[in-house]
Scaffold this active site. Sequence first.
Site, PDB file in Angstrom:
ATOM      1  NE  ARG A  64       1.507   4.083   8.747  1.00 21.48           N
ATOM      2  CZ  ARG A  64       2.423   5.047   8.757  1.00 21.48           C
ATOM      3  NH1 ARG A  64       2.045   6.321   8.655  1.00 21.48           N
ATOM      4  NH2 ARG A  64       3.713   4.769   8.852  1.00 21.48           N
ATOM      5  CE1 TYR A  68      -3.006   0.599   8.707  1.00 19.23           C
ATOM      6  CE2 TYR A  68      -1.033  -0.116   9.854  1.00 19.23           C
ATOM      7  CZ  TYR A  68      -1.625   0.530   8.794  1.00 19.23           C
ATOM      8  OH  TYR A  68      -0.848   1.111   7.835  1.00 19.23           O
ATOM      9  CE1 TYR A  90      -2.690  -0.171  -2.519  1.00 17.97           C
ATOM     10  CE2 TYR A  90      -4.209   0.387  -0.745  1.00 17.97           C
ATOM     11  CZ  TYR A  90      -2.934   0.395  -1.280  1.00 17.97           C
ATOM     12  OH  TYR A  90      -1.897   0.946  -0.574  1.00 17.97           O
TER      13      TYR A  90
END
Length: 260
Positions: A64, A68, A90
């Site tokens: 990740r 990112y 979100y």
Amino acid sequence: MGSLVCVGTGMMLGAHIGPRARSHIEKADVVFVAVSDPLVELWVQGMNKDVRSLQPFYEEGKPRTETYRQMVAAMMDEVRAGRRVCGAFYGHPGVFALVPHRAIDLARQEGYEAVMEAGVSAEDCLYADLGIDPGTFGCQHYEASQFMFYKRKIDLSAYLILWQIGVAGDRTLARFSTGAAFREVLVDLLAEEGYPTSHEVIAYEAATLAISEPRMDRLPLADLPSAELRLSTTLVIPPARPLERNELVLQRLASLPTEV
């Protein structure tokens, strides 16, 4: 000159977005979106003619950290090209959202205007759905893996809230879930801290659509390894013992003058 704003769309489609966040999305030259549901992404696409999803950067087995980095780079490429860029994320763009923080920091370092607009987060929904007032007993919040990797001082008289429980114990940052063996380690750690394995905990997920209900599954701590847990699942552990009065402080306060 380019600029960057990161906004929150809230947790529930159409219900949580604020007027400032909506205005930023509508007025941007390009919008990058990372949300929890494809329907929410389609809804954002209806506000701007150039909306680009960040979801394709995620891949099983890909760290990740690299995902990112690529997301930040994609946003900054447009900022450097002189465009007004909006990142729509979100929930709250600053709560368990590394990309907005990194992108804003980098933009500011390079001399661009960059701001963050607050949004309704999963934490806000959690308090409302579960009827928890953080001012009653207090709340301790940790990312689940970080809680496992580092020694923390836990107060059993306050709520303990562990985020991203579905990947608890993942050291690779490349998995979307971990299994029962990882959660057994977490249960053992919590038992060592003083939580009985019979203690009731809550697997919580905020509702993302008006037609859906939040998940609020109650189960004993011992059953956590076999529970269905996703990346969006939050583990809520209610207090396991009553508050303990600090008699020394109370005596000192009682000895002070009562006049204002």
